[in-house]
Design an enzyme around this catalytic site. Structure first.
Site: not given
Ligand code: AMP
Ligand code: MG
Length: 487
Positions: A86, A88, A109, A172, A248, A258
């Site tokens: 989700g 985050g 973001k 974004r 995702d 992303d």
């Molecule tokens: P990503 O690998 O960047 O696509 O992120 C994978 C998951 O980790 C997604 O659900 C993001 O929302 C969550 N996420 C990555 N960085 C953060 C952060 N700094 N705070 C909260 N959630 C994060």
């Molecule tokens: Mg992502």
């Protein structure tokens, strides 16, 4: 500033998201604003002061009509299923209708934690924000489908990663943020009804022409597969490596989504990996087609309950669609390569010529971007550029002769062909060493190198004498480039 919000996901998809709110930034300051994109969206900002833009595009002040929410999603990360991901560190502030009726998500973001942040802080550091802005705008300028970047705002806060960095928020813009992982989440936790509801919404929003088909869910699967194949073929054509092709991070709209540890290849090597977290090279340059096949198989699995509900026999059709992906991708990729090589109509000898190119480029460590421009120069009677890319005059001579003879199958004037090639083969890409230098300067408070590099990569196709340094790869003895994920 009127946002013309029309928040359909909020209105129609109760239960598919969590409401959210942005954290108040300490001292928002506008770093970059994309006027051309604002015009596209019909957002009038001519008389709006930078302070106001910084306030809105950091989440400090919500515009009228905003309905902030975080999307629920799941996803396969490096092959392993995580059922709870989700948004985050992202917050949808609303959907905008552009003057031509096109619908866009506006998402902040890095504006603070949401219901899906788990242990994360929901924030973003300035480096990854400016990297995503730059690379996504470069991709858009090269004609690759992508989410866009409307604004970057420094928050005045610090963000703790391996060390402390200035915080920032990226705005974004996407045709939607519905991911393969969004479908996986509802397939895993709720079953057919929710998948059907999400699929119906996606079809209405993105592919209304499919509403009346016999099985719209099957038609959606087919369309998403086609768009992914086209997208990844374009990535391959510009030497782009996404770096985290987890499900995702795959948008069903077919837009690049992303931007994390992504980067462009300089000298060609099929196994190139930049991401520090991809130790096994799962998402290496040359594996991106296979991973697309794998990701689309996961998408098909999530869609099966919906496809089956309309017609159980269509499950076999879905399987056939997935099995056909390698051939489907290859046909699209061959077209991409033909266009890059100025080859025009398909011919039986093309495939051998195209397949053999990559071994040659790798053997001679040729700069991938410059090579296609050098071929066009050859058509103009200028051999210097190609010569400068190759170790000696004999290197690739048989391949070039073969290419030349295949061009002669079609009577197109060499100059016309050269211009057509230059219109699809970028001269300027975000070179890794330049991106890195620009981000280091920006973090130290000097935006000038980043702003200059952005201007260059937004004009990728026309060579300019004064931009010579922007077309050079990193020096051959430079340390291997590494990218990091944490935004
Ligand atoms: P990503 O690998 O960047 O696509 O992120 C994978 C998951 O980790 C997604 O659900 C993001 O929302 C969550 N996420 C990555 N960085 C953060 C952060 N700094 N705070 C909260 N959630 C994060
Ligand atoms: Mg992502």
């Amino acid at each position: 500033m009127d946002f013309a919000f029309d928040n359909s996901f909020h209105a129609d998809m109760e239960g598919f998201f969590a409401p959210g709110e942005a954290v108040q930034p300490l001292e928002p300051k506008l770093l970059a604003f994309n006027q051309a994109l604002a015009d596209r969206l019909g957002l009038t900002v001519a008389d709006v002061e930078d302070e106001k833009l910084a306030s809105i595009f950091s989440g400090h002040e919500l515009p009228a009509g905003a309905d902030p929410l975080a999307f629920a999603y799941a996803g396969h990360q490096f092959g392993h299923f995580s059922s709870q991901l989700g948004d985050g560190r992202a917050l949808l502030i609303g959907e905008m209708l552009a003057p031509d009726g096109a619908r866009f998500d506006l998402q902040l973001k890095g504006a603070g934690p949401t219901a899906f942040s788990r242990n994360g802080d929901g924030k973003a550091a300035i480096g990854p924000v400016l990297r995503e802005y730059l690379v996504s705008e470069a991709m858009a300028a090269m004609g690759v489908r992508t989410t866009r970047s409307l604004a970057a705002v420094a928050t005045g806060d610090r963000v703790q990663r391996e060390r402390s960095h200035p915080g920032a928020v990226l705005t974004r813009v996407a045709s939607s943020h519905i991911r393969v992982g969004t479908f996986q989440f509802f397939a895993a936790h709720f079953g057919a009804d929710h998948v059907i509801q999400l699929s119906d919404y996606t079809v209405r929003r993105h592919f209304p022409e499919l509403v009346e088909t016999a099985n719209p869910h099957l038609a959606l699967l087919d369309r998403v597969i086609g768009l992914q194949c086209e997208l990844v073929a374009r990535w391959m054509g510009v030497g782009f490596i996404h770096g985290v092709m987890n499900t995702d991070n795959v948008a069903v709209s077919g837009e690049t989504l992303d931007y994390g540890p992504c980067a462009f290849m300089d000298r060609f090597a099929v196994n190139t990996v930049f991401s520090s977290i991809d130790a096994n090279g799962r998402y290496a340059y040359g594996r991106q087609p296979q991973i697309t096949h794998w990701n689309m198989a996961r998408y098909a699995e999530a869609m099966l309950p919906a496809i089956h509900a309309v017609n159980p026999a269509d499950v076999d059709a879905a399987k056939a669609l997935v099995d056909a992906i390698p051939a489907r991708f290859r046909a699209i990729w061959l077209d991409e390569m033909r266009t890059k090589l100025g080859l025009g109509r398909p011919h039986k000898d093309d495939e051998q010529l195209i397949d053999s190119l990559f071994g040659e480029l790798e053997q001679h460590a040729v700069d991938f971007t410059s090579f296609f421009r050098a071929l066009a120069q050859l058509l103009r009677g200028e051999g210097d550029m190609l010569e400068s890319l190759l170790p000696d005059a004999e290197a690739m001579a048989p391949w070039i002769a073969d290419w030349w003879s295949q061009l002669e199958r079609e009577a197109i004037a060499p100059l016309e062909r050269a211009d057509a090639m230059d219109a699809v083969n970028p001269f300027y890409i975000p070179r890794n060493h330049l991106v890195e230098a620009a981000l280091v300067a920006a973090e130290a408070g000097d935006m000038a190198p980043w702003t200059k590099l952005l201007e260059v990569v937004q004009n990728p196709f026309v060579e300019r004498a004064e931009w010579g340094a922007f077309a050079q790869p990193a020096p051959i003895d430079a340390a291997p480039y590494k990218t990091f994920c944490g935004t």
